[in-house]
Design a protein around this motif. Sequence first.
Motif, PDB file in Angstrom:
ATOM      1  N   UNK A 111       0.828  -1.212   0.000  1.00 30.82           N
ATOM      2  CA  UNK A 111       0.000   0.000   0.000  1.00 30.82           C
ATOM      3  C   UNK A 111       0.860   1.259   0.000  1.00 30.82           C
ATOM      4  N   UNK A 123       2.092   1.968  -3.472  1.00 32.77           N
ATOM      5  CA  UNK A 123       1.068   2.645  -4.269  1.00 32.77           C
ATOM      6  C   UNK A 123       0.968   4.108  -3.873  1.00 32.77           C
ATOM      7  N   UNK A 124       1.020   4.372  -2.559  1.00 34.36           N
ATOM      8  CA  UNK A 124       0.891   5.749  -2.074  1.00 34.36           C
ATOM      9  C   UNK A 124       1.982   6.635  -2.664  1.00 34.36           C
ATOM     10  N   UNK A 125       3.245   6.211  -2.539  1.00 37.84           N
ATOM     11  CA  UNK A 125       4.340   7.076  -2.992  1.00 37.84           C
ATOM     12  C   UNK A 125       4.352   7.198  -4.491  1.00 37.84           C
ATOM     13  N   UNK A 126       4.038   6.093  -5.193  1.00 39.09           N
ATOM     14  CA  UNK A 126       4.014   6.153  -6.647  1.00 39.09           C
ATOM     15  C   UNK A 126       2.957   7.157  -7.116  1.00 39.09           C
ATOM     16  N   UNK A 127       1.742   7.057  -6.547  1.00 40.75           N
ATOM     17  CA  UNK A 127       0.672   7.944  -6.974  1.00 40.75           C
ATOM     18  C   UNK A 127       0.932   9.382  -6.562  1.00 40.75           C
ATOM     19  N   UNK A 128       1.521   9.566  -5.367  1.00 38.88           N
ATOM     20  CA  UNK A 128       1.849  10.933  -4.944  1.00 38.88           C
ATOM     21  C   UNK A 128       2.849  11.555  -5.911  1.00 38.88           C
ATOM     22  N   UNK A 172       1.053  12.364  -9.195  1.00 36.92           N
ATOM     23  CA  UNK A 172       0.184  13.545  -9.101  1.00 36.92           C
ATOM     24  C   UNK A 172       1.017  14.825  -9.162  1.00 36.92           C
ATOM     25  N   UNK A 227       1.211  17.801 -12.155  1.00 38.19           N
ATOM     26  CA  UNK A 227       1.122  19.247 -11.928  1.00 38.19           C
ATOM     27  C   UNK A 227       2.228  19.974 -12.683  1.00 38.19           C
ATOM     28  N   UNK A 271      -2.277   8.528 -12.658  1.00 38.96           N
ATOM     29  CA  UNK A 271      -1.991   8.411 -11.231  1.00 38.96           C
ATOM     30  C   UNK A 271      -3.154   7.794 -10.481  1.00 38.96           C
ATOM     31  N   UNK A 272      -4.315   7.683 -11.131  1.00 37.53           N
ATOM     32  CA  UNK A 272      -5.480   7.104 -10.461  1.00 37.53           C
ATOM     33  C   UNK A 272      -6.345   6.420 -11.510  1.00 37.53           C
ATOM     34  N   UNK A 273      -7.131   5.452 -11.066  1.00 37.84           N
ATOM     35  CA  UNK A 273      -8.005   4.747 -11.993  1.00 37.84           C
ATOM     36  C   UNK A 273      -9.318   5.485 -12.185  1.00 37.84           C
ATOM     37  N   UNK A 274      -9.474   6.609 -11.488  1.00 35.72           N
ATOM     38  CA  UNK A 274     -10.742   7.327 -11.491  1.00 35.72           C
ATOM     39  C   UNK A 274     -11.048   7.933 -12.854  1.00 35.72           C
ATOM     40  N   UNK A 306     -13.298  10.988 -14.103  1.00 37.85           N
ATOM     41  CA  UNK A 306     -13.962  12.100 -13.435  1.00 37.85           C
ATOM     42  C   UNK A 306     -15.289  12.417 -14.099  1.00 37.85           C
ATOM     43  N   UNK A 346      -4.967   7.819  -2.413  1.00 35.89           N
ATOM     44  CA  UNK A 346      -3.707   7.555  -3.116  1.00 35.89           C
ATOM     45  C   UNK A 346      -3.315   6.087  -2.982  1.00 35.89           C
ATOM     46  N   UNK A 347      -3.575   5.504  -1.801  1.00 33.58           N
ATOM     47  CA  UNK A 347      -3.202   4.111  -1.614  1.00 33.58           C
ATOM     48  C   UNK A 347      -4.031   3.187  -2.476  1.00 33.58           C
ATOM     49  N   UNK A 369      -5.361   3.966  -5.521  1.00 32.16           N
ATOM     50  CA  UNK A 369      -5.377   4.459  -6.905  1.00 32.16           C
ATOM     51  C   UNK A 369      -6.625   5.278  -7.206  1.00 32.16           C
ATOM     52  N   UNK A 370      -7.118   6.004  -6.212  1.00 30.04           N
ATOM     53  CA  UNK A 370      -8.251   6.885  -6.470  1.00 30.04           C
ATOM     54  C   UNK A 370      -7.763   8.330  -6.403  1.00 30.04           C
ATOM     55  N   UNK A 371      -8.687   9.287  -6.539  1.00 28.76           N
ATOM     56  CA  UNK A 371      -8.318  10.693  -6.477  1.00 28.76           C
ATOM     57  C   UNK A 371      -8.714  11.286  -5.130  1.00 28.76           C
ATOM     58  N   UNK A 379     -14.121  18.113  -4.729  1.00 26.13           N
ATOM     59  CA  UNK A 379     -15.201  18.908  -5.321  1.00 26.13           C
ATOM     60  C   UNK A 379     -15.714  20.021  -4.418  1.00 26.13           C
ATOM     61  N   UNK A 385      -4.661  -0.543   5.527  1.00 24.90           N
ATOM     62  CA  UNK A 385      -4.072  -1.743   4.931  1.00 24.90           C
ATOM     63  C   UNK A 385      -4.600  -3.021   5.577  1.00 24.90           C
TER      64      UNK A 385
END
Lengths: 218, 374
Positions: free
Chosen positions: A39, A42-47, A50, A54, A63-66, A68, B36-37, B39-41, B45, B338
């Motif tokens: 976990x 994933x946190x550091x990779x996505x941070x 992101x 920027x 950086x995310x599967x979302x 929008x 972030x953990x 893979x969401x945003x 909003x 986790x």
Amino acid sequence: MHSVSDQLLHRLREARKRRALSWWERTYLPAVAQGLWLTSAHFWRNLFLHLAHRAGLFRSVPAAATIQYPDERRKTELRLRTRHRLTKREDGTPRCVACMMCETVCPARCIYIVAGEHPDPNVEKIPKSFDIDLGKCVYCGYCVEACPEDAIRMDTQRHDIAAYSRDGMWLDIKELLNPGTRAFSEPPEKFVQLSVEEFKRLPSTPEPPPPGTGLAPS
Amino acid sequence: MWFDLGIKLAVSALILGGVLSFAGMQTWLERKQSALMQDRIGANRAYFTLPWAWAAPINWLLRKLGGLGILNVLADVMKMFTKEDIIPAQGDRFLHTLAPFLSICFALLAFSAIPIGPDVELFGRTIPLQVADINAGLLAVLALGSLGVYGVILAGMVSGSNLATLGGLRAASQVIAYEIALGVSLVGAIACFGSLDLPTIVARQGQLLWGWLPRWGVFLQPLGCLIFMTAALAHTKRIPFDLPEGEPEIIGYFAEYSGMKFGLFFLTDFVEIVLVAALTTTLFFGGWQVPYLTPAGFQCPWGGSVPVSHLAYVGLGLLSFTVKVVAFIWFFMLIRWTLPRFRYDQLMTLGWKVLFPLSLANIAVTGVLVVLIT
């Protein structure tokens, strides 16, 4: 010699036997550490991604599967059946000849057609009104299969239909001919009957995007 | 005397404000870190704008903050304050209102004994960056931390709801199972540092082992540190130890709470995380000490030194404490998002049959070693 089923059974039994955990594994500390490692990776990779986005770097790596929604929309599959539309002749009248095939085949009985005479003797009939109750529709696509005239298609790429009541899910012939003109927040008009001249005067909306693209956000 | 009082008030305000803002920002941290953990945003909003033309730069900033999800904290607070405060008809009106205040008060009081930085020499006076210099500060912190559970048990008992009572009982049994291991795991550290006074413990962690390793509690007491962190995590009542809340089956001791009274319980959880992070830092990770930094300046073990002024020394100490606390808050949040929740019997087994004997063994080994060395 064992038979194939014996061998399979043997393998299944072997697979079901749990391996005895070692002393170190039974403290659950390695498993906890593994989970935390995963976990936090994933946190550091996505941070990092992101922050890089920027700064305009690594834009191609998400950086995310979302997705929008409604700012972005999901790409649809080629075969996806979306909301119905009626195809038009070149003069703006519906291609439909009111043969009632779709109304007959519909398993949800959500199609309502009122047939009328067409002034042109070469065209047999025309629907005066054509309504689909999307609240009942099961999106099976039989109406499209049954149509002998390619008059109804399910390719508008619209699949986000929300209304405040069941009646709000009603599609009349104006909306079916020109998808996207009706405001779903307002109560529907049911069984709208139009003449051939009125069909020709209807403002036309652009063709839907090709299959597999998804509707662009409006 | 008035001057001293003013200084004490200023230090208290600094610590209280710091703790409360850390606790408040944890709702933001929780949303964003879990996002972030996974893979969401995460929240991005909520924002508001001011209607006036001159407010355009403020509106730009508000939009940016909203995009980061920080204004959700504000939205949370507004929601909590404007919701209806329901007191169940079967419940006790006075005790029902008292419970959340007990809970938050004891959690906040425990910060009074924790030193957040080195003594400041200002206007010829020595100002300790600590609210109350209790000479058995560690015991005071543990006692106040344990008293906090009365609020939780009280909330469960006086709500007039079976589910809330169950949550309160679970909280009681969990706290008994873990407070013992929590206290006993610290005996080893107390033996190593030879003091119950938190500033003294922190000062002794500024020394070096074998001339190069900071004499931090985690190096002297690795097992004690592990047991303390596990038990302290159980003390905060969050996943994987959230049996008192148990959202899937019993909703928990605050089942009958709404509005800001529920918000206080929520805040208590976050304050306790800050408390546990601060305690772990103070006892096992050198408190406000920066490795190799002495009041005279940096003294590298392989020779060479950089002089540092007094104010910079204080600033570095405060910064070091803050960084360590934030890192632990991050780590506890990581664990919360986790690990899955323990089953009730697993929780009791871990508390009584694993952590408690282990901490006793830790005391025995530490005691023998301390006697042999000194």
